[in-house]
Design an enzyme around this catalytic site. Structure first.
Site, PDB file in Angstrom:
ATOM      1  N   CYS A 169      26.459   3.836  56.025  1.00  0.00           N
ATOM      2  CA  CYS A 169      25.421   3.223  56.866  1.00  0.00           C
ATOM      3  C   CYS A 169      25.634   3.562  58.333  1.00  0.00           C
ATOM      4  CB  CYS A 169      25.456   1.705  56.668  1.00  0.00           C
ATOM      5  SG  CYS A 169      24.264   0.816  57.677  1.00  0.00           S
ATOM      6  N   TRP A 170      24.525   3.944  59.022  1.00  0.00           N
ATOM      7  CA  TRP A 170      24.605   4.315  60.442  1.00  0.00           C
ATOM      8  C   TRP A 170      24.250   3.151  61.362  1.00  0.00           C
ATOM      9  CZ3 TRP A 170      20.596   8.773  59.807  1.00  0.00           C
ATOM     10  CH2 TRP A 170      21.175   9.829  59.094  1.00  0.00           C
ATOM     11  N   GLU A 171      23.948   2.029  60.811  1.00  0.00           N
ATOM     12  CA  GLU A 171      23.448   0.891  61.606  1.00  0.00           C
ATOM     13  C   GLU A 171      22.193   1.281  62.389  1.00  0.00           C
ATOM     14  OE1 GLU A 171      26.837   1.899  62.822  1.00  0.00           O
ATOM     15  OE2 GLU A 171      27.586   1.113  60.946  1.00  0.00           O
ATOM     16  N   CYS A 172      21.264   1.978  61.761  1.00  0.00           N
ATOM     17  CA  CYS A 172      20.075   2.426  62.477  1.00  0.00           C
ATOM     18  C   CYS A 172      19.064   1.292  62.629  1.00  0.00           C
ATOM     19  CB  CYS A 172      19.434   3.626  61.789  1.00  0.00           C
ATOM     20  SG  CYS A 172      18.616   3.257  60.226  1.00  0.00           S
TER      21      CYS A 172
END
Lengths: 131, 150
Positions: free
Chosen positions: B47-50
Site C-alpha cells: 500500500c502506498w497510502e495514496c
C-alpha cells in the site's frame, strides 16, 4: 494471485497508463487518428479517475505560467523547474514546453501562481513546420 | 501506514459487483469478503497510502494512520468527499480540530469536450497540438531562439 481474464484488443496506437500525460496524449492522438481512420487505445491498471500523480493532487498548480495574461514569464518557469530539480535540467527544453501548458482550472484564479513577477525572457515565435 | 477498513462501518458496498475501494485501488489491494460483506486490504506492504480508497468510500469506513513524523499517535487526517467539495478533518492529539474544505470538480464520463471549444487549425506537419495556438491564448506558440525546436 487472482485469475485475470485475457481480453484481446486490436489497435493502431496503444497508450499505457491513464495519468494526465497519457490522457492528454490520447486526446491529441484521437483527433488525428479519427481523420486517418486509426484506432487509439488507452489502458490503465486501475481507474483513470485517480490515475497518476496529478489526479492525486501533485504539482498541478505549480505549473501555472499565465503567459497570455502576463502573470509570469518563461524565465520564471525555467527558474522554478531548475530549482525544483536542484539545477539538473535542460533549460531549453523546459522553456519550450512552458507556454503550451495552461491548466484550465488555474486560468480564472489570479494570484494562484507560486512565482512572482520578474524579468522578461527573450522569446521568438516558433515557425510552423520548423521541428 | 497502509489503509485499513473499519468493519463496523463497511457495508461491502451493498453486494454490488465490485466495492468502490476495489474499483479505485491502483494496486488492486482491496478485496471483498463476500461471506462477511466486508472489504479489506489484502497486502498492506504494497500500500502506498495514496488515500484513493479513503476518499471514495461511501461510508467513510476506510482509514489511514499517517506516519508518526507528521501525524503523531492519537492524531488523524480524514477526508470527506461530496459531489462538489472535499473536506479534510485534521485532529491533533491535544484534541484540537481543524477542518479544511476545498471545491472539487468532476466532469461526467463522456461529457468532456476534447478541443475545449478552441479553434483547431494545426496540421500534422506542424509541431503544434491540435488546439494550438488558440488554447495557449497566444498568437503563436513560443520557443527559445536557438533552442531544441528552433
Amino acid at each position: 494471485m487472482p485469475n485475470f481474464e485475457t481480453v484481446t484488443v486490436e489497435t493502431d496506437l496503444l497508450i499505457l497508463g491513464g495519468g494526465m500525460a497519457a490522457c492528454g496524449a490520447a486526446v491529441e492522438a484521437a483527433y488525428w487518428a479519427k481523420q486517418q481512420g486509426l484506432k487509439v487505445t488507452l489502458v490503465d491498471k486501475a481507474a483513470v479517475d485517480r490515475s497518476g500523480a496529478v489526479a492525486m493532487g501533485l504539482s498541478a498548480i505549480n505549473q501555472y505560467v499565465g503567459l497570455k495574461d502576463g502573470v509570469n514569464t518563461v524565465k520564471d518557469y525555467v527558474d522554478y523547474v531548475r530549482s525544483d530539480l536542484m539545477g539538473i535540467t535542460r533549460e531549453d527544453l523546459v522553456a519550450n514546453i512552458a507556454p503550451t501548458w495552461i491548466p484550465p482550472y488555474t486560468c480564472s484564479r489570479s494570484g494562484a501562481s507560486p512565482f512572482g513577477k520578474t524579468s522578461k525572457a527573450t522569446l521568438c515565435t516558433r515557425a510552423a513546420g520548423s521541428s | 501506514m497502509p489503509s485499513y477498513v473499519n468493519p463496523e462501518k463497511c457495508d461491502g458496498c451493498k453486494a454490488l459487483d465490485k466495492t468502490a475501494c476495489q474499483y479505485i485501488c491502483p494496486n488492486d489491494l482491496m478485496v471483498l469478503d463476500k461471506e462477511k460483506m466486508k472489504a479489506y486490504n489484502r497486502d498492506v506492504s504494497m500500500c502506498w497510502e495514496c488515500y484513493n480508497c479513503v476518499k471514495i468510500c461511501p461510508t467513510q469506513a476506510v482509514e489511514i494512520r499517517g506516519y508518526a513524523d507528521f501525524v503523531p499517535l492519537g492524531a488523524s487526517v480524514t477526508p470527506l468527499r461530496s459531489t462538489d467539495s472535499i473536506m479534510w478533518t485534521v485532529k491533533f492529539r491535544n484534541g484540537t480540530l481543524k477542518r479544511f474544505k476545498f471545491p472539487i470538480r468532476t466532469t461526467e464520463e463522456g461529457k468532456a469536450v476534447p478541443d475545449g471549444g478552441f479553434e483547431t487549425k494545426a496540421s500534422l506537419d506542424s509541431p503544434d497540438l491540435f488546439t494550438e495556438p488558440a488554447s495557449s491564448g497566444l498568437p503563436a506558440i513560443f520557443t527559445l531562439k536557438g533552442g531544441a525546436n528552433a
